[in-house]
Write a protein that holds these residues in place. Structure first.
Motif, PDB file in Angstrom:
ATOM      1  N   LYS A 361     -19.788  60.820 120.523  1.00  0.00           N
ATOM      2  CA  LYS A 361     -19.447  59.287 120.933  1.00  0.00           C
ATOM      3  C   LYS A 361     -19.728  59.370 122.443  1.00  0.00           C
ATOM      4  CE  LYS A 361     -16.326  58.341 117.009  1.00  0.00           C
ATOM      5  NZ  LYS A 361     -14.911  57.574 116.595  1.00  0.00           N
ATOM      6  N   ARG A 362     -19.175  60.442 123.031  1.00  0.00           N
ATOM      7  CA  ARG A 362     -19.166  60.470 124.394  1.00  0.00           C
ATOM      8  C   ARG A 362     -20.657  60.486 124.993  1.00  0.00           C
ATOM      9  NH1 ARG A 362     -14.732  63.744 124.195  1.00  0.00           N
ATOM     10  NH2 ARG A 362     -15.763  65.584 124.181  1.00  0.00           N
ATOM     11  N   ASN A 364     -23.171  58.800 123.399  1.00  0.00           N
ATOM     12  CA  ASN A 364     -23.569  57.499 122.792  1.00  0.00           C
ATOM     13  C   ASN A 364     -24.606  58.075 121.850  1.00  0.00           C
ATOM     14  OD1 ASN A 364     -23.379  54.979 122.844  1.00  0.00           O
ATOM     15  ND2 ASN A 364     -25.246  54.743 124.136  1.00  0.00           N
ATOM     16  N   ILE A 366     -25.003  57.616 118.608  1.00  0.00           N
ATOM     17  CA  ILE A 366     -24.283  56.716 117.348  1.00  0.00           C
ATOM     18  C   ILE A 366     -24.593  57.281 115.994  1.00  0.00           C
ATOM     19  CG2 ILE A 366     -23.661  54.831 116.510  1.00  0.00           C
ATOM     20  CD1 ILE A 366     -24.157  53.731 119.442  1.00  0.00           C
ATOM     21  N   LYS A 390     -19.237  48.936 117.591  1.00  0.00           N
ATOM     22  CA  LYS A 390     -20.691  49.002 118.340  1.00  0.00           C
ATOM     23  C   LYS A 390     -21.351  47.841 117.981  1.00  0.00           C
ATOM     24  CE  LYS A 390     -19.850  53.132 120.379  1.00  0.00           C
ATOM     25  NZ  LYS A 390     -19.336  52.806 122.019  1.00  0.00           N
TER      26      LYS A 390
END
Length: 921
Positions: A361-362, A364, A366, A390
């Protein structure tokens, strides 16, 4: 004749026999328009110099002051336009039709030369007439549209996850380095190359050399296939079936037994130690990949974890997982081979997956984060929420469908993705409009009016006109549609007409004056069913709990007639019903009288399974119609399929209320009993006709090669089986429209049962039987069971219980006496139950419905339906139709209906043990 007439016309509500249209009062064109307005089937029209006489086929109860003509009513055998004195009646003949004008009586001669057909007034030139298209006979070809395609995570997330080819290069580089450093790769010491030799050697030492060669060959096969199973586990997903037309394949009983045997052999031969070392090495390597952040390889080698209480069957793995070609979310698999890693190791692996999610998640990433949540942690709802955060609504909706989330979630996400068509398709199938609207209202969404309008249209198509009107009324610019629904309900008559009238007065109190005739007819009607309709009216008022003045006024006026009818037991209301109606109407004058009324009310209803002694019912009187199928309707009415003779709607006295020309051998009825499907056998197919019982309309629909079908539907979506497919068919479309389906089933369908809550399918898998149970209306697979297949014998019968998907097997155990036959009943894996039947001829027909066993059999006296309690085998009812050899039993809407080929039926309500016999001539 010059007799003074005390009253020149009839007044109030009367039973009208004919109408007089005076040409001295209206012109001829106006008279013709009024004749068409007043016309009913079977009427006769006569022309005289000064007017028209329209004689009705059957009398009609009407308010005389609201008729656009002069009403004529029957009085002691004479039809007159005004009440007559006895002296005046004595001068007339029975059957005379007379007008009272200027204090004189005029007898109208009804002669053939006076009779005219109003059809000659109609101009049909502007209506086109088409010739019938002749369709040549030929083999049936049926094209069933697929409802979707199987999607991997790559497809759902827009191909952002690296493909197998892209990731393979990195993987090969790692393998090359391993071979260079150690001389062999991890895969080169796979179990398939070591286990056979080790197994044989250890088995010999352990004294089980006889099984060594066989065990080696089996484990070699399982080990070689183990990696492929992990890599392609998605193909066994039951989730895919609901949306792509592919079926789940659970582990067969043979595979599970073999897995258990091999696990024991591995323990005895100590091969389990070697397996454990190989799997431990794999887990250690996997954890290192996650700890180092090597996501490319970590995710492709990761082991999915299961939630507590998961339905997924876990079999012992005898090898290590293979590398995935692609990241693919499988949803719920039917079964999977798994490494038994213990609670501590599983907890540590779960923590690693959680850390991976946070790290992805950090960064990105996804798509990878969604894969870990949905597939590895088995937390699809969390993955869906993450995609929604998102604003990836389309991907969230597709994932929700793939993992079979609730209809409300799927519909809401498709709405947010601005795919209205897809959202409403799911909403119609799952019928989740109410919960969806509640969610949209809480969020103050702009979509709520749009969804409410679609819901109202859906309710109207289902025949739920009152509910549709309520939803239309909440949309300010759709109140005209609400009124149209209520008026259509009123025209339908019966209990639904009463509910439509009350709802109209509740929503539009100003319509009271326009509805006065209908209200007075209900309150004071003297027809045979007058007291029945007033009981319907009382129940409808208690259900509605009205707030409007007109409905409270009706309730107060109703008590004047209802109380005497209650005392005379002309209705089945209770004293508590009267007290509730008194409170609703605020009729304080009745408060002192009703408690003092002492009437012997009907005994408390006893459900059929609770009876200590058997209920015996015989229907000996014969009718004349061959009944193929029966559906019990509202208002104590029935819909009868008469084969090629069409369809009849009759009341409990056997009186024909409506006829439909469409042939029918089977009937399907909606939950509200207002929409029906009629199926007529035509070779290998069934010709299906749609019936709207609200307006008595008929529409020819489709021909389908059905194998099984549900006897119920919600008025829109109907379940049926064609070949190896289970379909949810949208009956509102003109052509075949499939809303949901499961295809490529593991065997031929040998049984199908459906009720309002569940759908169960039985498959013949050669050596065994398997049943699947779906929960409705979501159509989510909730269980699968494997059953032993009994040999095909005349004395063995297998039936499927629609309530729980259990397989019930009946087998004859002998003759217990000269006129009795004993039979054992095996319910799934439970102990046998013994039941005793009457001595029968041929093969009995057996059905299971909840706690009831229905057995239809032929005796020497005729046909008989014996009803047993499935829990203890007690005989609780015997229905007899003597003098026939053709009879059938159906269980419809909590009623057991036993009918035959000479127009007889017995209707037994299992909820209260009430029964009635009906004759159809």
């Amino acid at each position: 004749m010059h007799k003074p007439i005390r009253q020149p016309i009839f007044e109030g509500i009367q039973l009208v026999q004919a109408y007089w249209l005076d040409l001295h009062v209206i012109d001829e064109n106006e008279a013709k328009q009024r004749i068409f307005f007043l016309w009913q089937a079977g009427s006769t029209l006569y022309r005289f110099e000064d007017g028209f006489l329209l004689k009705l086929a059957s009398p009609k109860q009407m308010h005389c002051q609201q008729i656009r003509a002069l009403p004529l009513c029957e009085q002691h055998g004479v039809i007159s336009s005004a009440p007559l004195h006895s002296e005046e009646r004595a001068l007339l003949h029975t059957g005379d039709i007379c007008l009272v004008n200027a204090a004189q009586i005029r007898v109208l001669p009804l002669q053939l030369n006076n009779q005219i057909d109003p059809a000659i007034w109609l101009n049909l030139d502007h209506i086109p007439v088409y010739e019938t298209i002749q369709i040549p006979a030929g083999p049936l070809t049926l094209s069933i549209p697929e409802t979707g395609k199987e999607q991997s995570l790559q497809a759902i997330l827009g191909n952002k996850v690296p493909s197998a080819e892209q990731a393979a290069e990195a993987y090969q580089a790692v393998q090359k380095k391993l071979r260079k450093d150690s001389g062999h790769s991890l895969s080169s010491i796979a179990l398939r190359s070591m286990l056979p030799i080790q197994f044989a050697a250890i088995a010999a030492v352990s004294g089980i050399a006889a099984v060594a060669m066989l065990g080696a060959q089996i484990i070699r096969k399982l080990s070689a296939n183990n990696a492929q199973h992990y890599a392609n586990e998605a193909s066994t997903s039951s989730q895919t079936s609901a949306h792509t037309g592919h079926a789940p394949h659970g582990a067969s009983s043979f595979r599970k037994s073999l897995n258990t045997l091999l696990a024991r052999l591995a323990i005895i031969s100590k091969v389990s130690r070697l397996i454990g070392r190989r799997q431990a090495a794999y887990l250690n390597d996997l954890m290192k990949k996650f700890e180092s952040g090597d996501w490319q390889e970590a995710l492709r080698h990761a082991i999915p974890l299961t939630k507590a209480g998961s339905e997924t069957e876990k079999l012992q793995a005898f090898g290590v997982p293979g590398r995935r070609d692609q990241l693919k979310i499988t949803g719920q698999s039917g079964y999977s081979n798994t490494i038994q890693i213990g609670d501590t190791a599983e907890s540590h692996l779960r923590q690693l997956y959680r850390k991976a999610v946070e790290q992805l998640k950090r960064e990105n990433r996804i798509e990878e984060a969604v894969y870990v949540l949905a597939e590895l942690l088995n937390s699809p709802l969390e993955a869906i929420n993450f995609l929604e955060e998102k604003e990836r609504y389309r991907q969230a909706a597709e994932l929700a469908e793939l993992t079979q989330q609730s209809g409300e979630i799927i519909v809401r996400l498709w709405l947010m993705a601005k795919n209205i068509e897809k959202s409403m398709l799911v909403a119609r199938r799952t019928n989740c409009f109410a919960s969806l609207l509640a969610t949209l209202e809480r969020r103050n969404s702009d979509l709520q009016h749009q969804v409410r309008e679609v819901w109202a249209e859906h309710l109207a198509l289902q025949g739920n006109l009152i509910s549709a009107a309520e939803q239309y009324w909440k949309i300010p610019d759709k109140r005209a549609q609400a009124l149209a629904c209520l008026l259509q309900a009123e025209r339908a008559g019966g209990s639904i007409g009463i509910r439509g009238l009350l709802m109209k007065l509740e929503l539009m109190p100003e319509s009271f004056a326009d509805s006065l005739f209908s209200i007075e007819s209900l309150l004071h009607g003297q027809a045979d069913d007058g007291s029945v309709k007033r009981a319907y009216l009382a129940n409808a008022l208690l259900e509605l709990k009205p707030k409007s003045g007109p409905n409270k006024r009706i309730a107060k006026e109703l008590l004047r007639t209802l109380v005497p009818e209650y005392i005379g037991r002309l209705n089945r209301l209770t004293k508590s019903d009267l007290q509730a109606l008194t409170k609703l109407a605020n009729a304080t004058v009745w408060n002192a009288d009703i408690p003092s009324i002492s009437v012997a009310e009907d005994a408390i209803a006893m459900p059929l399974p609770s009876r200590a002694t058997a209920l015996d019912i015989t229907h000996a009187e014969s009718g004349s119609q061959h009944i193929w199928d029966v559906v019990n309707l509202t208002d104590n009415q029935y819909l009868l399929a008469l084969g090629e003779s069409g369809i009849l709607r009759v009341n409990s006295a056997g009186k024909v209320l409506a006829r439909f020309a469409s042939p029918a051998h089977h009937l399907v009825i909606s939950e509200n009993k207002q929409i029906a499907l009629a199926l007529a056998k035509r070779g290998e197919t069934y010709r299906i006709t749609k019936l709207n019982l609200l307006n008595a309309s008929v529409k020819d629909w489709l021909s389908l090669p059905l194998t099984f079908w549900s006897p119920y539907f919600d008025g829109v979506i109907w379940s049926a089986c064609i070949d190896k497919r289970i379909l949810a068919i949208d009956t509102t479309q003109d052509s075949l429209s499939v809303n949901w389906q499961v295809s490529d089933l593991p065997g031929s369908i040998s049984g199908f049962r459906e009720n309002k809550l569940k759908q169960t399918i039985l498959f013949d898998r050669q050596s065994e039987l398997e049943s699947w149970t779906y929960i409705l209306p979501e159509r989510r697979l909730i269980s699968r069971e494997i059953f032993e297949k009994f040999p095909q014998r005349a004395d063995v019968h297998t039936e499927l219980d629609e309530n729980n998907g259990q397989l019930v097997t009946f087998y004859q155990t002998g003759v217990s006496s000269a006129d009795k036959v004993s039979m054992s009943v095996k319910v799934s894996h439970k102990s046998d139950i013994s039941i005793t039947l009457e001595q029968f001829i041929g093969t009995p027909a057996i059905q299971i419905h909840g706690n009831l066993i229905l057995i239809t059999l032929q005796t020497h006296a005729g046909m008989m339906c014996q009803v047993f309690n499935k829990g203890n085998g007690a005989n609780i009812a015997n229905l007899n139709l003597p003098g026939t050899s053709q009879a059938h039993t159906v269980f419809r809407n909590e009623h057991i209906i036993f009918f035959d080929n000479i127009g007889r039926l017995i209707d037994l309500n299992w909820l209260n043990s009430d029964a009635q016999n009906v004759i159809v001539r």
